[in-house]
Every structure is written in C-alpha cells, then in structure tokens.
Write an enzyme that holds these catalytic residues in place. Sequence first.
Site, PDB file in Angstrom:
ATOM      1  CG  ASP A 106      -4.097  -1.889   8.463  1.00  0.00           C
ATOM      2  OD1 ASP A 106      -3.507  -2.916   8.484  1.00  0.00           O
ATOM      3  OD2 ASP A 106      -4.274  -0.835   8.379  1.00  0.00           O
ATOM      4  CE  LYS A 134      -3.519  -7.282  12.477  1.00  0.00           C
ATOM      5  NZ  LYS A 134      -4.013  -5.817  12.438  1.00  0.00           N
ATOM      6  N   GLY A 154      -4.239  -7.678   5.730  1.00  0.00           N
ATOM      7  CA  GLY A 154      -3.415  -7.535   5.047  1.00  0.00           C
ATOM      8  C   GLY A 154      -2.182  -7.403   5.678  1.00  0.00           C
ATOM      9  CG  HIS A 155      -2.270  -9.558   8.047  1.00  0.00           C
ATOM     10  ND1 HIS A 155      -2.081 -10.279   9.267  1.00  0.00           N
ATOM     11  CD2 HIS A 155      -2.394  -8.782   7.787  1.00  0.00           C
ATOM     12  CE1 HIS A 155      -3.300 -10.529   9.715  1.00  0.00           C
ATOM     13  NE2 HIS A 155      -3.800  -9.473   9.432  1.00  0.00           N
ATOM     14  CB  THR A 156       3.133  -5.933   5.190  1.00  0.00           C
ATOM     15  OG1 THR A 156       2.010  -5.269   4.671  1.00  0.00           O
ATOM     16  CG2 THR A 156       4.662  -5.932   4.029  1.00  0.00           C
ATOM     17  NE  ARG A 208     -30.363 -19.183  11.876  1.00  0.00           N
ATOM     18  CZ  ARG A 208     -31.402 -19.264  12.446  1.00  0.00           C
ATOM     19  NH1 ARG A 208     -31.250 -20.360  13.894  1.00  0.00           N
ATOM     20  NH2 ARG A 208     -32.161 -18.174  12.852  1.00  0.00           N
ATOM     21  CD  GLN A 257     -10.176  -7.914   9.713  1.00  0.00           C
ATOM     22  OE1 GLN A 257     -10.757  -8.893  10.727  1.00  0.00           O
ATOM     23  NE2 GLN A 257      -9.586  -8.034   9.141  1.00  0.00           N
ATOM     24  CB  THR A 277      -8.457  -0.284   0.348  1.00  0.00           C
ATOM     25  OG1 THR A 277      -7.698   0.215   0.765  1.00  0.00           O
ATOM     26  CG2 THR A 277      -9.776  -1.265   1.088  1.00  0.00           C
ATOM     27  NE  ARG A 333      -2.701   0.907   6.945  1.00  0.00           N
ATOM     28  CZ  ARG A 333      -1.839   0.689   7.261  1.00  0.00           C
ATOM     29  NH1 ARG A 333      -0.500   0.990   7.435  1.00  0.00           N
ATOM     30  NH2 ARG A 333      -1.635  -0.538   5.921  1.00  0.00           N
ATOM     31  CE  LYS A 346       4.716   1.717   9.736  1.00  0.00           C
ATOM     32  NZ  LYS A 346       4.113   1.405   9.538  1.00  0.00           N
ATOM     33  N   GLY A 401      11.902  -1.530  12.246  1.00  0.00           N
ATOM     34  CA  GLY A 401      11.445  -1.921  10.794  1.00  0.00           C
ATOM     35  C   GLY A 401      11.358  -2.876  10.296  1.00  0.00           C
TER      36      GLY A 401
HETATM   37  P1  GDP Z   1      -1.060  -5.610   9.724  1.00  0.00           P
HETATM   38  O1  GDP Z   1      -2.182  -5.703   9.129  1.00  0.00           O
HETATM   39  O2  GDP Z   1      -0.900  -5.948  11.099  1.00  0.00           O
HETATM   40  O3  GDP Z   1      -0.213  -7.455   9.437  1.00  0.00           O
HETATM   41  O4  GDP Z   1      -0.162  -4.612   9.453  1.00  0.00           O
HETATM   42  P2  GDP Z   1       0.613  -4.284   8.054  1.00  0.00           P
HETATM   43  O5  GDP Z   1       0.934  -5.093   7.123  1.00  0.00           O
HETATM   44  O6  GDP Z   1      -1.119  -3.957   7.346  1.00  0.00           O
HETATM   45  O7  GDP Z   1       0.297  -2.832   7.900  1.00  0.00           O
HETATM   46  C1  GDP Z   1       1.779  -2.666   8.314  1.00  0.00           C
HETATM   47  C2  GDP Z   1       2.981  -2.122   8.637  1.00  0.00           C
HETATM   48  O8  GDP Z   1       4.347  -1.662   8.697  1.00  0.00           O
HETATM   49  C3  GDP Z   1       3.611  -2.419   6.676  1.00  0.00           C
HETATM   50  O9  GDP Z   1       3.849  -1.766   5.917  1.00  0.00           O
HETATM   51  C4  GDP Z   1       4.786  -2.872   7.412  1.00  0.00           C
HETATM   52  O10 GDP Z   1       5.799  -3.860   6.277  1.00  0.00           O
HETATM   53  C5  GDP Z   1       5.197  -2.269   8.051  1.00  0.00           C
HETATM   54  N1  GDP Z   1       6.033  -2.136  10.053  1.00  0.00           N
HETATM   55  C6  GDP Z   1       6.008  -3.105  10.346  1.00  0.00           C
HETATM   56  N2  GDP Z   1       6.763  -2.940  11.426  1.00  0.00           N
HETATM   57  C7  GDP Z   1       7.192  -2.196  11.412  1.00  0.00           C
HETATM   58  C8  GDP Z   1       8.565  -1.431  12.292  1.00  0.00           C
HETATM   59  O11 GDP Z   1       9.086  -1.530  13.273  1.00  0.00           O
HETATM   60  N3  GDP Z   1       8.573  -0.510  11.347  1.00  0.00           N
HETATM   61  C9  GDP Z   1       8.927   0.234   9.986  1.00  0.00           C
HETATM   62  N4  GDP Z   1       9.309   1.045   9.889  1.00  0.00           N
HETATM   63  N5  GDP Z   1       7.606  -0.979   9.910  1.00  0.00           N
HETATM   64  C10 GDP Z   1       6.858  -1.310  10.058  1.00  0.00           C
HETATM   65  P1  IMO Z   2      -5.717  -5.713   8.996  1.00  0.00           P
HETATM   66  O1  IMO Z   2      -5.536  -7.921   9.232  1.00  0.00           O
HETATM   67  C1  IMO Z   2      -7.508  -2.494   9.660  1.00  0.00           C
HETATM   68  C2  IMO Z   2     -11.878  -1.572   8.631  1.00  0.00           C
HETATM   69  C3  IMO Z   2     -11.837  -1.360   7.262  1.00  0.00           C
HETATM   70  C4  IMO Z   2     -13.114  -0.591   8.152  1.00  0.00           C
HETATM   71  C5  IMO Z   2     -13.453  -1.212   8.964  1.00  0.00           C
HETATM   72  C6  IMO Z   2     -15.362  -2.468   8.061  1.00  0.00           C
HETATM   73  O2  IMO Z   2      -4.802  -5.475   8.371  1.00  0.00           O
HETATM   74  O3  IMO Z   2      -5.010  -4.732  10.276  1.00  0.00           O
HETATM   75  P2  IMO Z   2     -14.826  -4.490   6.363  1.00  0.00           P
HETATM   76  O4  IMO Z   2     -14.032  -4.525   5.243  1.00  0.00           O
HETATM   77  O5  IMO Z   2     -13.856  -5.769   7.900  1.00  0.00           O
HETATM   78  O6  IMO Z   2     -16.261  -5.164   6.613  1.00  0.00           O
HETATM   79  O7  IMO Z   2     -14.632  -2.656   6.668  1.00  0.00           O
HETATM   80  O8  IMO Z   2     -13.423  -2.302   8.997  1.00  0.00           O
HETATM   81  N1  IMO Z   2     -10.526  -3.123   8.491  1.00  0.00           N
HETATM   82  C7  IMO Z   2      -9.424  -3.208   8.477  1.00  0.00           C
HETATM   83  N2  IMO Z   2      -8.289  -1.712   9.166  1.00  0.00           N
HETATM   84  N3  IMO Z   2      -6.589  -3.078   8.993  1.00  0.00           N
HETATM   85  C8  IMO Z   2      -7.442  -4.669   8.897  1.00  0.00           C
HETATM   86  O9  IMO Z   2      -6.904  -5.630   8.819  1.00  0.00           O
HETATM   87  C9  IMO Z   2      -8.910  -4.394   8.348  1.00  0.00           C
HETATM   88  N4  IMO Z   2      -9.717  -5.028   8.195  1.00  0.00           N
HETATM   89  C10 IMO Z   2     -10.258  -4.137   8.338  1.00  0.00           C
HETATM   90  O10 IMO Z   2     -11.149  -0.487   7.114  1.00  0.00           O
HETATM   91  O11 IMO Z   2     -13.096   0.348   8.434  1.00  0.00           O
HETATM   92 MG    MG Z   3      -3.021  -4.817   7.813  1.00  0.00          MG
END
Ligand code: GDP
Ligand code: IMO
Ligand code: MG
Length: 434
Positions: free
Chosen positions: A13, A16, A40-42, A146, A229, A306, A310, A336, A420
């Site tokens: 999170d 990415k 979950g990539h936003t 396997r 991850q 989920t 965090r 951020k 942002g």
């Molecule tokens: P990922 O899993 O690495 O793609 O990250 P997530 O999408 O799960 O979580 C990152 C969160 O931070 C998302 O809600 C993004 O919209 C937000 N975000 C990413 N970069 C920035 C930033 O530079 N500033 C702010 N305020 N939010 C950000």
């Molecule tokens: P992105 O790509 C943050 C964490 C879970 C748990 C552990 C194992 O959005 O950064 P799993 O379901 O993979 O067996 O869970 O890994 N986890 C993540 N935490 N961002 C993720 O993906 C994650 N994918 C798995 O919360 O601690």
């Molecule tokens: Mg994520």
Amino acid sequence: MGNVVCIGAQWGDEGKGRIVDKLSEQADIVVRFHGGNNAGHTVIVDGIRTVLHLVPSGVLHKDKVCIIGSGCVVDPEVLIQEMEMLAARGLIDMASPARLVLSDQAHVILPFHKRVDKARETARGAGKIGTTGRGIGPAYEDKAARRGLRVHDLIHPARVSEAVRTGVMYANSVLEALGAEVYTGGELEQMITRLQEQGQKLKPCVDDCGARIADAIAEGKRVLFEGAQGTLLDLDHGTYPYVTSSNCLAAHASVGSGVGPHQLGRVLGVLKAYSTRVGEGPFPTELNDDRGEALRQKGGEFGATTGRPRRTGWLDLVALAYAVRINGITDLAITKLDILAGYGDLEVCVGYELDGVMLRNFPHDIQQLQAVKPVYQTFPGFSDVPERLDSLDQLPAGAQAYLRFIAERLGVRLSIVGVGPGRGQELVLNDVLA
Ligand code: GDP
Ligand code: IMO
Ligand code: MG
C-alpha cells in the site's frame, strides 16, 4: 534499456498503483508478476477512484498492453468482474480484449482456497496472520504441491473437472480437521460447471506472456513490471510467518513473467513518507497512540482490498535500507508527503537497539524484531505542501530536508515525490524508463 520494475519497499500500500499509472505514460506494456487479488492498487484520475486488484495499473491508459504474468494467482470470478467494470467504462473490449493478456501459466484460485484460507485464520485465533482471506496462500500451496489448476487447463472444460476433484479432496481433509464446513458432491459439480464457464469467458485473453514480452522487447518496446504487496511481506525475505505466499522482490519480476533478469532495467522502490501495515506481525515503529490514529485518519489508511484499518507508524530507515539491499533499488518514489504537512515534528528510525547493542542489519528472527528498540532522529515538521509541484524548491525547507535525508541515508537517488493521490500530483525528478 528502457524497462523498470516498480515494487513496494515497505509492507504494501505504498502507492504503487498511482506511480505505475504515471510511469505507464512512457511504457508500452505493464506486467503484474506475482500475487493476486490480495492487492488493491488505487489510481485517481479526474477525481474518479479506481481500485485494481488484478489488472495492471496501466490499464487506464487506453493504448497500453496489460499482462497478468505467470507468477500470479488468479481468481476467475474477480478477474471477470474487474474486466466487466473496465469494459463498462470503455477501457477494454470484453469480447476481444486485445490489450489484456492473461498468462497461460498463471495458477487459478479456486473457491475452496478461499474457504481454507478463512478456516485456517479462524483456527489460528490470536496467532492469525491477518490474511486478506482471498485464498492466496492455499492457491500457492497447491501450486507448490503440483496439483494446482493452471489457466491453460481452465480454458479446456474437460480438464477442469479432474483438477478440481483432486483439489477438493485435499481441501476437505483440511476443512474437516479444522472443524470447518466441507464440500458436498452437489457443491462440487456446481463449482466445476461455473469454472468451465469462467474459463470460456477468459479464453480470448490467454496467451504466452513471456513470448509476448520478448517480442515486444525485440521491437524496442518498453516494459514496466508492477509489483504487489511489499518487500517486508515477501515469503522468503519478509517478516515470516507474517508474510504473503509469493515473492514480492524485484528479482521475481523475471521468474513471474518469463523474461531474463538482465532485461528488467531499473528498480524503483515505492515508499510512503511514513509506515503502515495491514494484518498482524512485527512493526517496530508503530504508533499505538493518538498520533498513530491521527495519521490513519489524515492519510485515509484503510485497506483498498478489505477496508481494514491500517496500522501506522514512523518511517523506518533500517527496514528500508534492507529493502534497498535485497531488491537492488536504484530509484526511490516517496508518496504521501502531503499527509505529513501540519503533523508536527517527525521522527525517523535510524537504528535498532537490541539488549543494549545496535544491530547492523534488519533481523530475520521476528522475536528479535519484536524486541528491538527503535532509535529515532527528530526532524522539524513542515506545513503547506503544494498540491502540484514543478520542482523540489517549491516544498517547505523542512520537507526538502526530510526527503534529502532519506535519499542520502539510503544511498539511492530520489526520482519521484507524491504530494497528492491524483494523477499529476507527483514530481518526477529522473526518468526511470530511460
Ligand atoms: P498500492 O497498493 O501500493 O497501490 O497502494 P494503495 O492504493 O493500496 O494505497 C495507497 C493510498 O494512498 C491510495 O488511497 C492512494 O490514492 C493514496 N496515495 C498514493 N499516493 C499519494 C500521495 O502522494 N498523497 C496522498 N495524499 N495520497 C496518496
Ligand atoms: P498491495 O499490492 C498490504 C498482507 C495481508 C496479510 C498478509 C498475508 O495492495 O500493496 P495474504 O492474503 O496475502 O495471504 O495476506 O499480507 N497483504 C497486504 N498488505 N497491501 C497488499 O497488497 C497486501 N497483500 C497482502 O494484510 O498481512
Ligand atoms: Mg494496496
């Protein structure tokens, strides 16, 4: 070389998705190389928020080819839903999704993998991992045992039945031992029929992804490998057993997409300006207090997959130095930064002390990691980070000093800064796809 691997340098999170969306402007192909819909990539474009769980984050650029690589585990139901969402927005064509490729070697997450994942977590009680419950671990277990179902088998209706029957036999033995609900014959037949239908829906996307990437590279196209991850969730190098079940490190981009390691290019480590973690496991700089709660609220730190809150804490340069070393990170993307504006003085962990001794390295033994005392260096806080930036000089002096300290301490150039969540709210200092 023109290629780049983009990976999470912390516990996931890190942002990415939004960084991959930005870099996709320059890349021709974007490849997810491991994990599944635990990710979950936003990406936020013109105020519209899209969360991608399986399809690479380059998909919002209409001319890019997006590949789900061989190292991934794919829940067909989730992928079809995601494709339908993208098709409804005119981003892909469901009937002939030419720019979406699903590796024929990727493994399929089957319904019983999800049930086993949840039953295991329940049985672990207080010792749970805190998984996403998406069946990731059990799917990778069946792959290693396997007996997994691969995508090239999923698209042949006659082959689905045997693999699913074997899988259910093993799953039922585990479910029974854990006191969870086992699968009946009727459920099994329904599952097989549904998977056969899903296989036919996905068939138009299925291809040899390694060959597709090799052809593209031969034509001079540029590839962006999208990690999921984060480093500290890596199965081998993370905080085992509180990890995911795949390798998240940059090197795995090679295995998980079927290209040679020399073709990967630069390694961009994405990190937040502070730390977060979802799920259980050690987190030395965690803030279990009002400041931690304030960071969670200000940063909107709730899981994109989920919705779980965090855990939050200070930036940890010991863990990040480890991430730099084991990934071979060449460039940093710090996201951020804006969330820290107005947050007061900032602490940065610069060392771990254990039993009065400073540790040289990030410990692999989680009991040690749970016992370390972080050593902090304090930085004056800053306010008013602009919503958009053309140069680092536009940042308050405190923010510049904070960024400079991180890059110098890690010995890696700072290439992107996020101020942002929206597209364009980042400053690019170096061309990582050059
Ligand atoms: P990922 O899993 O690495 O793609 O990250 P997530 O999408 O799960 O979580 C990152 C969160 O931070 C998302 O809600 C993004 O919209 C937000 N975000 C990413 N970069 C920035 C930033 O530079 N500033 C702010 N305020 N939010 C950000
Ligand atoms: P992105 O790509 C943050 C964490 C879970 C748990 C552990 C194992 O959005 O950064 P799993 O379901 O993979 O067996 O869970 O890994 N986890 C993540 N935490 N961002 C993720 O993906 C994650 N994918 C798995 O919360 O601690
Ligand atoms: Mg994520």
